[in-house]
Each structure stands twice: as C-alpha cells, then as structure tokens.
Design a protein around this motif. Structure first.
Motif, short mmCIF file in Angstrom:
data_model
loop_
_atom_site.label_atom_id
_atom_site.label_comp_id
_atom_site.label_asym_id
_atom_site.label_seq_id
_atom_site.Cartn_x
_atom_site.Cartn_y
_atom_site.Cartn_z
N PRO B 460 8.36 -12.99 0.76
CA PRO B 460 7.86 -14.08 1.82
C PRO B 460 8.42 -15.50 1.27
O PRO B 460 8.41 -16.27 2.23
CB PRO B 460 6.21 -13.98 1.37
CG PRO B 460 6.00 -12.82 0.83
CD PRO B 460 7.44 -12.33 -0.05
N THR B 461 9.08 -15.51 0.22
CA THR B 461 9.56 -16.95 0.06
C THR B 461 10.88 -16.91 0.36
O THR B 461 11.62 -18.03 -0.05
CB THR B 461 9.47 -17.22 -1.58
OG1 THR B 461 10.19 -16.41 -2.27
CG2 THR B 461 8.16 -17.20 -2.04
N ALA B 462 11.69 -16.06 1.04
CA ALA B 462 13.16 -16.04 1.38
C ALA B 462 13.41 -17.14 2.44
O ALA B 462 12.78 -17.43 3.22
CB ALA B 462 13.47 -14.66 1.90
N THR B 463 14.59 -17.56 1.87
CA THR B 463 15.25 -18.38 2.79
C THR B 463 16.86 -18.10 2.90
O THR B 463 17.31 -17.20 2.50
CB THR B 463 15.34 -20.03 2.06
OG1 THR B 463 16.19 -19.63 0.97
CG2 THR B 463 13.93 -20.65 1.96
N THR B 464 17.41 -18.70 3.99
CA THR B 464 18.76 -18.28 3.96
C THR B 464 19.65 -18.82 2.91
O THR B 464 19.34 -19.95 2.04
CB THR B 464 19.40 -19.15 5.25
OG1 THR B 464 19.24 -20.45 5.13
CG2 THR B 464 18.84 -18.62 6.65
N ARG B 465 20.78 -18.26 2.47
CA ARG B 465 21.54 -18.55 1.50
C ARG B 465 22.55 -19.54 2.15
O ARG B 465 23.28 -18.93 2.93
CB ARG B 465 22.15 -17.57 0.55
CG ARG B 465 23.44 -18.03 -0.08
CD ARG B 465 23.82 -16.86 -1.12
NE ARG B 465 25.01 -17.25 -1.85
CZ ARG B 465 25.64 -16.98 -2.97
NH1 ARG B 465 24.97 -16.22 -3.78
NH2 ARG B 465 26.64 -17.45 -3.38
N ASP B 466 22.78 -20.59 1.56
CA ASP B 466 23.66 -21.66 2.33
C ASP B 466 24.96 -22.06 1.61
O ASP B 466 25.63 -22.96 1.75
CB ASP B 466 22.79 -22.97 2.55
CG ASP B 466 21.63 -22.62 3.64
OD1 ASP B 466 22.09 -21.96 4.50
OD2 ASP B 466 20.59 -23.29 3.40
N SER B 467 25.30 -21.14 0.51
CA SER B 467 26.53 -21.40 -0.48
C SER B 467 27.41 -20.21 -0.52
O SER B 467 26.53 -19.18 -0.84
CB SER B 467 26.04 -22.18 -1.84
OG SER B 467 27.20 -22.07 -2.60
N PHE B 468 28.57 -20.38 -0.37
CA PHE B 468 29.40 -19.41 -0.74
C PHE B 468 29.51 -18.83 -2.16
O PHE B 468 29.89 -17.62 -2.54
CB PHE B 468 31.02 -19.52 -0.11
CG PHE B 468 31.00 -19.51 1.35
CD1 PHE B 468 31.16 -18.06 2.09
CD2 PHE B 468 31.05 -20.64 2.09
CE1 PHE B 468 31.35 -17.96 3.25
CE2 PHE B 468 31.39 -20.35 3.42
CZ PHE B 468 31.50 -19.21 4.09
N THR B 469 29.48 -20.06 -2.82
CA THR B 469 30.14 -19.84 -4.26
C THR B 469 28.68 -19.83 -5.38
O THR B 469 28.97 -19.24 -6.28
CB THR B 469 31.00 -20.79 -4.86
OG1 THR B 469 30.45 -22.04 -4.73
CG2 THR B 469 32.22 -20.70 -3.99
N LEU B 470 27.78 -20.59 -4.86
CA LEU B 470 26.63 -20.67 -6.05
C LEU B 470 25.34 -19.86 -5.77
O LEU B 470 25.15 -19.72 -4.59
CB LEU B 470 26.29 -22.14 -6.01
CG LEU B 470 27.13 -23.11 -6.71
CD1 LEU B 470 26.83 -24.47 -6.69
CD2 LEU B 470 27.79 -22.66 -7.99
#
Lengths: 514, 669
Positions: B460-470
């Motif tokens: 339920p706490t998921a968000t998009t991942r916005d970084s390629f490297t971290l």
C-alpha cells in the motif's frame, strides 16, 4: 508365468526407455536452465555461471545426445553406481532423490493404508445399505471431498484442525453445550443408519449411542480430557473385549465358540500384560522393539488359537491374531496419549501440538513416544488431505464391485443353501469384490508418489513433488527426470504386480496363457 | 548456445551491483539470482552493528583502538583519523551489550541452505547468505537507511593512500573462529586470493558427471570480484598476522565493499594441505599464495569450491565454524537450522536472543499459516494479494506487518541499434528525431497506473521509482529525484506524446516489439496497461514475450523495447556504468552519450560519497534527457512477525533483508 513376467519386464523396459526419451526431449525444449544465470548482471560472474552450468548439464550437446549422456549415468544403476546428474545448484540429484523418496513414502504410506481401510469399509457398508440415507450421505461426502482442490483442502484443514484446535486446547479444552449436543446427535444418527433391522431397533440403538456419546463428551469437556488424554486399564479392557467379540463376529461368527474363546483369551492376555508393558515401554523404547512386540503378540495369539483346537483351528488362530494386533494398537495408542501432555507442554511445542508445516518440530528433545507423537502431529494433516481425496475412489469402486458381486448367481445359491448372512457377505461376496481393487490400488500408488506435489507444497515437505516442481520452475532437467523415472518405474512395477495379484486372487484368470 | 557469448563475456570485467530479477516470479523468487553480484558484495552486506549511525565515528574509533589493543595499535592510530577509518564504511564503535541473553525465536525462509561458502559462483544465494549472516562476523553491513556501517570491533579499515589506492585491514586480536583459532589477516588473504582471479590458471572444469575439477595442475577458484581483480600484487600481511594491506593497480570507487571475510583459511589449510593445527595451516596457506605454489593452490581451490557445500549438519565440525554472533548447532536437511549464541563473541553487536531456529518453508501461504499457528515468529513470504490479505487478518493476533520495497526494480529500455522505431538509423541518422520518438514512448508509459493497479495491492505504500541508479531510501535518493529530471516523466502524458510524435513527423501507428518474460503474469499485465496507453498516442505494441528473454536481451534484432527487473545487492556505484556507458556490458541497446561516459570516468575516480552522488546525478540527467528508457517500481516485500514473541524486526531492500539487525531483536518467549 515366468515367460509372462519376462515378457512384461522387457516391454516395460522399452516403455520406460521411450517415455524417458520423450520426457527428456520435452523438458529440454521447455525452457533454458541457464535462465537464472543470464539474470546475473556482473558479466564475469555471468560468464562463469553459464560456463559451469553448460559443462555440468552438457548444454553444448544437442538434446538427443544429452539424453544418452543422462541414460549412461542411469545405466550405472545396473552396476551399482547410479548417477542422476546434478541440479542447477550443482548438488547431486541422487542424494536429493534419496531423501525425497524417503519423505514421500512416509507421507503416502499412511494415507494409502488408511484410505484403503476406510474406503473399502465405507464402500461395503454403503453397498449393504444401498439407497439408504447413509448411502446418499456418504456418497455426497466422498464426491465432495473428491472434487475439492487439494491445496484448498490442505489450507482449510490447517485452519480448522490445526490452528483452531490448538486455540481450543489453549483455551482450556472445554466445549460448549451446542457442540456436545450436535456431536452426540450426529453419532446417534450414524448408529441409527448403520444398524440393520426393524425401525424400532434402529431408533433404540441410535438413541442409546447418542446418550453414550453425550455422556462421554460431557465427561471429556468437564475434565479437559483432551489436554491430557488417556484410556486407562478399564477402557482398554472394555475395548479389548469388544474387539475380541467383534473380530469373532466378523470372521467366524459368534456361534463358533472356539474362535470366540481364542479371541477373548487373547484380549484378556493383553489386559493382563497392560501394566507390565508400561514398564517395558518406559525403558529405551524404539521402533524395532515395537515391531518385535507385535510379532510376539501375533505368535502368542496363533498359539492360543491352535491350543483351543477344533476342526477349524486355523480360523480360530486367525481371529485371535487379528484381535491381538488390534488390542496391541489400542495399548499403543493409550501409551502415546500418556505422552501427549508432556509433548504439548514442551517449550518447542508451546501448548500448540498440531503442526501445519514440515515433517518434524525443530529442537524437540524427547524419548521414542515424544518423537512418535511429533511425527503423528505433523503427519496427520497431510495424511488426512491425501486420504480425503483418494477415499472417494476406493469407496466407490468397492461399493460398485460389492453390489455387482451381491447380484451374482452364486450369492443367491449360497443364500439358498442356508448359509448365514455373515458367511455370505464376508466369505463369498467380500473376497471377490476385492479383486478389482487391485487395479485401483496399483494406479493409486503410482499417482500418489507423483501426485502429492501440491500436498507437499502446502505442508512444507521436501519430497518427490518438490523435487519435480523446483526442477520445473528452474527448467532443471535432472531433478525432473529423476522424478519422472521413479514415478514411471513405480507405475510399471505396480501394474505388473496388479496383474499378478489378479491371477492369484481370481482362479478364472491365468497369466501366460495367451 | 552460450559458448561464444560466454567466452566474450568472460573477458569483460565489471563489478556487480545489480542482477536481473528472476523472470518467473517476483519478490523472493529471485533468491537464486540474487547473489552472483554478492561475491563482491553480499558478503559486504553482512555483518552486525546497530543503532543506525547513532554513535559517532570518533567515539567508535577510540573504542576500537582501545579494545583491539596490542599489535593492532595501527588501528588505534587510524582511529585518531576519522577519514582513514572510513575505508570500509562508517565505523560503528562499541556496541551495547544486551541487558540479558535468553529466549528463543523461530524464523522462516523459503529455500534451504546449501553452501557455507557464499563467495563461490554457485554458493552465492540469499539462501546461504542469511544463515551465514547470523554465524559470521562482518566487516561491514547496511543499516536501516542503507548506510554502510563498518563493524570496527571486528575489522578496522584504513585508507593508506588514494594513489595508488591502498587499504589496510586490521582484524581485532580477540576475534576467533569457534574452534579457537584466531580470525586474522590470513582469512582475508584467502578471500582476496579466491576472488582476485590472480592464481587461476584455467577455467573451472567438470567431469562427465559434472563434478568440479580433478584437473592436474589447474587452479580455478569458482569466485570473482571486479574490485579485487584490480589488486594484482599479493597483499602484505603485517602486525603479527593481524593486518593485511591491499594495493589496487587502478583506483576503484567501490573499494569500501570490495573485501569481505570468507571461509576460514586454516580449515582449508588443514583439509587440503594436511596441516596439523590452525597456526601451521595459516602459514601453509599464506606461503602457498606468496610463493604461487600451483600444486598447493590447486588443492586449496578444489576444496574452496565445493568443500563447504552441505545440506545437513556435517560430521566434521570444522566445516561450519562460526566467527560471529551465533553457532550453528543443528541442521536437518530441508527442515531447519538451529543457531545458539556464541558465548565467546565480543567483537561486534551481541544479540539478546539465545537461540534462533531458521526453518525452511517454501510455500508463502504455508509460512503464513505457520505464523498463525505459532510455529514460526517471522516470515518474509513472496508478496501476493492472498498472502497480504492473510497476514493482515492476523494483525488482531498481534502480528506486525511490514509493507516495503525489495531489491528488484522494474524498468523499460529501448533499442537504439536495431533499425527499429527508436534507432536514429531509421530516420536517416536523425538523432533528435529518434529521441523524440523515444520520449513520446516513455510519455505513454502509465507508471502511476501500473503502480496503483499492480503494486499497491501488494504494498500500500508503493510509489514509482524515479532513479536509474539509486535504491529508494538510500542516501542521496531524494536529492537525485529532485535533480535528475525524472519529474518530466512522472506519469503518462498522451497529449504530450502525440505532440512529440507530430513534431518528429513520423508516420503513426509506430510499431514497437515489446520483449518481456512470457511466463510472468505481472509483466503480462504491465504489458497490457502499457499497450492500451501507448495505443492512444499512436504506438502499436506487439507482444514479443519469450521464455528465454534473458538470453535474448543482447539480441536487439528481435525487439524494440524490453521490460524486466534489475536487482540491487549493494549500494556500490561503479556497476551502474556497465548498464549505460557506451558499449557497457549490459548496455545492449547501443546507447551512447559523451556526457554520460565522461561522468562515468569521473565517478570511477570519485573518492567521497558527495562526489559520487554528483556524478550519478550527471549520469541520470543524461539518461532522462536522452530518453534512454524509464524505471517503474520497486518490487514489493512483506515481512510479518509475531510481535507477542519477537520484537524489533526491520527490513531493508538489500540482502540480508529482515535479518540485517538480528542483534536488535528481542523475544518474550
């Protein structure tokens, strides 16, 4: 006979050869065992993993040739050096197969035996009470169990029998009145349906059974008997005498006084030995000693039967022997019950004795009885699951077969010449009705060895099923082939055994005359 | 099939921080693939230590100087210099001893342990790493915020020089294996020797039965590490055997996680070289490395590769020595392992639980029911809607549920070298036009929708991942997201995509062949969502899914865009460049950016975390502005624990996941 056997064995050999070839080729085209290796991001490690697996699984050879490499390893079995190859984790499949097979046998044996005993009994009884309420109820239930998905039954049984029952035990093991009444009524109804005769007699017996059940349940609830269950010498004694009487009624008829006395003497011997046996059980008990006891009991019973003599001393001995086995079982169960409270209160168990997963409790110390109980508490749910599913097959087949036999001419002949109903049913009908079950049994064993996949997964057992399943998900050929080979062997061997059993059971069939 | 590729790849060396996610199943199923990278790293992930950076570096340094005493005086001197002591993570300093040690707990994992040596290619799996984390003291480990923490009570690390890069490791004099033999520099020497590749004279060979080796005169350690391969000279041992100094031939930015403690050297010395006792075994091992004695090294490598593989408790106690918090006391095949507190252990964080039972329960739902029935106290089951529902139902029984992210993240890449819609060659070499088409395609990917439809039900706490490297939550992630330009691609923008396509002047519909794992339901669903969205802007997505997608990734002739997962096993930075730099080993797509290549060179030479972050941001700016591809979400993870019996369970997205702080666990049973 020998030519038949030789012919069958040779044919089976080629069947297995062909089947494994097809399976191997299908497996090698199903997916790539290197999949996991390709997923490694570090190029050096990826190359190393791919190179390792390619060598180990001979992926640089075409599948057909690879099959013969595999076959060469298997061929080693004939010279005492089996090689099942390695899995993708580079473990030897042979050693994994050994432990997997052991676990499967443990899991399947009890389920098969119990399913046969209960299934056949239910089948015969429903055949005798054809189209009664009991017949319909049992048919409904067996079909219901048969059609339920295994994983769902497993999860449900865990929820109801393990988790809820453990909660109930922890809550003090007192039932409420509603449950006592409902359970008593069910038992009463069962007794009503089981006994034959006039409605008045049936009602009376049913009511009596309900009252007894009510009293027992009330007693068990009031004394929290389930927390520390035991039978004690009185109950063991009553049960032993009932068993002796019942066995005689079933096998020889109570009119056969010599058989009755043999069985009763055996039962009394068991009662007398009950107390001394407790000391024997206490010291360094193990499985071998238990087996020894059983053998001694049977021998003693046979001797008793022969000593009573008479024309039919063989029958008396047999009746006494069966009585001895059952009385022994009662004493054994009583002893296990005595270990229950200790087991349940062990810190490793924590008052929740019924387990939902794995074949044993970690770090459980204890004597033979504690360990046996532990095995029982872990086996009971998977066994029930497997049993419920195969129960339908056995009960339906034995019912149909029994009905067919009962309509045969020779049964009418037997009745018309004045034989007792017991003799007609047990000696003439029942034995012949068992013959078709040999086929069912042969097929069922093969299916159970291979078909316990879901049950194993649900109950956290690592056995043949998980060998197969893990192999499939990793596209790992060697474990899958090992599984396939064993199930194929079991299927073929049991089919041959079934044919031989047919010939032995039914004089009309002769092997080798073709 | 993989032979030529395998040879080609062998030549390439790159550090591993990411692994493709297993294609078949999300979450823990990636067990099998998780570790390869960790030969250099998962070891590094291990360890001990606790109160997330609460103790200051200076206090730790002084305490380590004091406690290690005597010959390890060098560590004392390093302690006076904080920068020098940072060479393998932030020194933790002294750990608080638990008020009392007692009780027991039972935890579940879905795969059985099979090798005590998790630095080998085949032994490198979470299934082995987790139990080893309980048994082996760690040079360093990650805390809740993914800071690399050095257990300086065990090993202190001193950066002697940056050019040439020289790092000195000093082992606490009190540290010893559970057979009484000291843990010292010769164990680190073995770890380096096995992973550096220096002594390998040939590839690992196996016989017809697949049993590794028996090759005369060929030394082949089944282990590798990009960083340690750069240490070409045999390291020197000093301080009476307590210290070892590694000199790198070129600078390596991830040197803090390069060297980890592996299997005990003296055991191999005794088993393979026939030494009588621990001391002479260590001498024999070190001599073999120093003199490059091939005959001896062959025996060492053979034993190193498979000698520590077992699936039940071996009769030989030397094969499962402990150097850490717990001793392995029982191991029943396919059922459980039992760990009891190591009474001698005082060179790292001390746990408060006397006994940990580690059970193997492969089925996720079975482990949840076992939790409900009190058979286990903690489980990390594969996240499915059913499992999440089942654990949530147990909350009223006192079960704590952690919904969090795992180490694998999903992303979309586009091929720029296949004469397809994203390749400039298709447009007569017009790079800007190809970039506009790629940008348009990324704009059609409904990242938010995928997360809310497919991931939120599991986390339920998921968000998009916005970084390629971290990794989300790791140091610098927030700053990265603010600066890398990902805000422009936050969610699907059909109108924007249409504009871009119109600007580019390409004929619609544009056909895009989309490669993903055929047998993976979630990816099929993702594909459908992307397909529907892309269609509105004028892209026709063709299902190019395959079961052998992993093998086919380098073959961009058959696809235009791919969807799969990478798995992070550490926070090392250098491996990122393998994915994106020109001709990087995992850049299958022909992507090339001068700015990114330059940033990679600088990143590899960056010595401070601040500099590293700076260059990572440069790299990501290039990736996002060049429309290389996009990242979507982090795989969901569920950890459920029975708070009535076990408290303080935490979870990090890197190995060893829920075990990272086992010494902080407390039990009431």
């Amino acid at each position: 006979m020998l030519t038949f056997l030789a012919r069958r064995l040779i044919a089976s050999f080629f069947i297995i050869l062909g089947a494994t070839f097809i399976a191997y080729i299908l497996m090698s085209y199903a997916g790539d065992p290197l999949n996991a290796a390709y997923n490694i991001q570090d190029p050096t490690q990826r190359a190393q993993a791919i190179a390792n697996l390619t060598r180990v699984l001979h992926l640089d050879v075409p599948p057909v040739a690879r099959y013969f490499i595999w076959l060469k390893g298997i061929g080693g079995c004939f010279v005492g050096h089996c090689d099942f190859g390695q899995n993708v984790q580079l473990q030897s499949v042979g050693s994994n197969l050994g432990s997997a097979l052991g676990n499967t046998l443990k899991l399947v044996t009890a389920a098969t035996v119990v399913a046969i005993v209960i299934g056949v009994t239910v089948g015969v009884i429903t055949a005798l009470r054809q189209y009664s309420g009991l017949d319909y109820t049992v048919s409904f239930l067996t079909f219901l169990f048969f059609s339920l998905p295994v994983f769902w039954v497993g999860i449900l049984l865990k929820e109801v029998i393990a988790i809820k029952y453990n909660d109930f035990l922890q809550g003090g093991a007192h039932y409420n009145w509603a449950i006592i009444i409902v359970v008593s009524l069910i038992i009463g109804f069962l007794a009503y349906s089981l006994v034959g005769g006039a409605p008045r007699r049936k009602l009376l017996i049913g009511a009596a059974a309900a009252v007894v059940a009510f009293a027992l349940n009330w007693y068990m609830s009031a004394t929290a008997w389930l927390l520390d269950p035991r039978l004690g010498i009185v109950v063991v004694g009553i049960l032993a005498l009932c068993i002796a009487y019942g066995m005689t009624a079933l096998m020889a008829g109570t009119a056969n006084r010599k058989a009755l006395y043999s069985a009763l003497t055996t039962a009394v011997l068991g009662i007398v030995l009950y107390q001394p046996l407790q000391y024997f059980f206490y010291n360094g008990m193990n499985f071998l000693k238990l087996l020894g006891l059983l053998v001694v009991a049977v021998i003693a019973a046979v001797v008793i039967g022969y000593l009573f003599g008479g024309d039919d001393r063989g029958l008396s001995a047999r009746t006494a022997a069966f009585t001895a086995v059952l009385v022994g079982l009662v004493i054994f169960v009583d002893r296990l019950m005595r270990a229950w409270q200790t087991y349940s209160n062990d810190p490793a168990i924590g008052g929740r004795p019924l387990a939902t997963t794995n074949p044993s409790t970690p770090n459980l110390d204890g004597d033979f009885w504690i360990q046996t109980l532990d095995t029982v508490t872990h086996l009971i749910l998977p066994t029930l699951t497997l049993m419920l599913i195969s129960l339908a097959g056995y009960s339906r087949y034995s019912r149909a077969s029994m009905l067919e036999v009962l309509n045969q001419d020779y049964i009418r002949t037997a009745r018309s010449k004045g034989l007792t109903e017991r003799t007609v049913i047990v000696r003439h009908a029942f034995r012949n009705a068992l013959i078709p079950l040999a086929t069912v049994l042969a097929l069922d064993v093969g299916a159970l060895i291979g078909g316990a996949v879901l049950t194993e997964t649900v109950f956290g057992w690592k056995a043949m099923g998980s060998l197969f399943q893990d192999g499939l998900t990793n596209y790992d050929p060697n474990p899958v082939m090992a599984f396939f080979l064993i199930t194929a062997l079991v299927a073929v061997v049991f089919n041959i055994l079934a044919d031989l059993a047919y010939a032995a059971l039914d004089p009309r069939i002769r092997v080798g005359s073709a | 099939m993989g032979k030529t590729r395998a040879v080609a790849l062998t030549a390439l060396v790159a550090s591993a921080s990411l692994v493709f996610a297993a294609c078949s199943s999300p979450g823990q199923a990636s067990n099998t693939t998780s570790s390869s990278a960790s030969s250099s790293s998962s070891g590094a992930v291990t360890g001990s230590g606790s109160d997330t950076g609460s103790s200051s570096a200076s206090s730790s340094a002084s305490s380590s100087g004091g406690s290690s005493s005597g010959s390890s005086g060098s560590s004392g001197s390093s302690g006076s210099n904080n920068a020098a002591g940072d060479a393998c993570g932030k020194p933790h300093g002294a750990y608080d001893a638990p008020a009392k040690v007692g009780g027991s707990t039972t935890v579940a994992w879905n795969q059985s342990f099979y090798s005590y040596n998790n630095l080998t290619g085949h032994g490198n799996a979470v299934a082995n790493t987790n139990p080893l984390y309980l048994m082996e003291a760690q040079v360093n480990y990650y805390d809740q915020d993914l800071n690399l923490i050095n257990n300086d009570q065990f090993v202190t690390c001193q950066l002697v020089s940056q050019d040439p890069l020289t790092v000195k490791y000093t082992v606490n004099k009190n540290a010893k294996w559970s057979d009484g033999v000291p843990v010292d520099a010769s164990d680190l020497m073995l770890s380096w020797a096995a992973q550096s590749g220096k002594y390998n004279t040939g590839e690992l060979k196996t016989d017809d039965n697949g049993n590794p080796i028996p090759q005369p005169n060929v030394v082949a350690f089944d282990a590798s590490s990009t960083g340690l391969a750069l240490v070409k000279d045999t390291p020197t041992i000093s301080d009476g055997g307590q210290s070892i100094t590694l000199k790198y031939s070129t600078f390596f930015a991830d040197y803090p996680i390069a060297l980890t403690m592996g299997v005990p050297a003296h055991v191999i010395g005794m088993k393979a070289l026939g030494a009588k006792d621990g001391a002479s075994a260590k001498t024999a091992m070190n001599t073999a490395f120093q003199k490059d004695d091939k005959a001896a090294l062959k025996k060492v490598a053979d034993f190193y590769n498979t000698g520590f593989d077992f699936t039940e408790l071996p009769s030989d106690k030397e094969l499962y020595l402990s150097s850490g918090a717990y001793l392995l006391t029982d191991f029943k095949k396919d059922q459980y392992m039992t760990f009891k507190v190591n009474p001698d252990y005082n060179w790292g964080p001390k746990p408060s639980i006397q006994q940990i039972t580690y059970r193997f329960i492969p089925d996720a739902m079975a482990s949840v029911q076992a939790l409900q029935n009190g058979e286990i106290d903690m489980t990390n089951p594969q996240a499915t809607v059913d499992v999440l529902g089942a654990v949530n139902n147990l909350k009223n029984q006192g079960v704590d549920v952690i919904n969090t992210i795992g180490s694998t993240y999903e992303h979309v890449d586009m091929a720029e070298n296949n004469k397809g819609p994203f390749d400039p060659a298709t447009y007569g070499g017009d790079k800007a036009k190809a970039q506009q088409v790629r940008a348009a395609f990324i704009k059609t990917i409904p990242r938010q929708n995928i997360v809310s439809r497919l991931i939120k039900p599991l986390n339920p706490t998921a968000t998009t991942r916005d970084s390629f490297t971290l990794v989300p939550g790791s140091p610098g992630y927030d700053e990265m997201v603010q600066q890398n330009g990902s805000a422009n691609w936050k969610d699907a923008d059909i109108a924007g995509a249409k504009d871009l396509l119109a600007k580019a002047g390409v004929k619609t519909p544009v056909t895009v062949r989309f490669l993903f794992a055929k047998d993976n339901t979630r990816r099929q669903n993702e594909f459908k969502l992307i397909q529907q969205s892309a269609q509105q802007a004028g892209f026709t997505l063709v299902d190019a899914s395959r079961t052998d997608w992993g093998a086919q990734l380098p073959n961009t002739k058959i696809y235009d865009a791919s969807l799969f997962g990478w798995q992070s096993t550490n926070t090392g930075v250098t491996a990122n460049c393998d994915n994106y730099k020109t001709k990087g080993q995992n850049n299958f797509y022909g992507y090339s950016s001068a700015a990114l290549d330059a940033a990679c060179v600088k990143l590899n030479a960056a010595t401070t975390p601040e500099d590293q972050l700076k260059y990572l941001i440069e790299i990501e700016k290039a990736l996002w502005s060049d429309s290389f591809g996009t990242v979507i979400f982090q795989f969901p993870e569920i950890v459920a624990s029975n708070s009535k019996k076990l408290q303080n369970v935490k979870m990090i997205p890197l190995s060893p996941g829920p075990f990272w702080n086992f010494w902080e666990w407390t039990t009431t049973s």
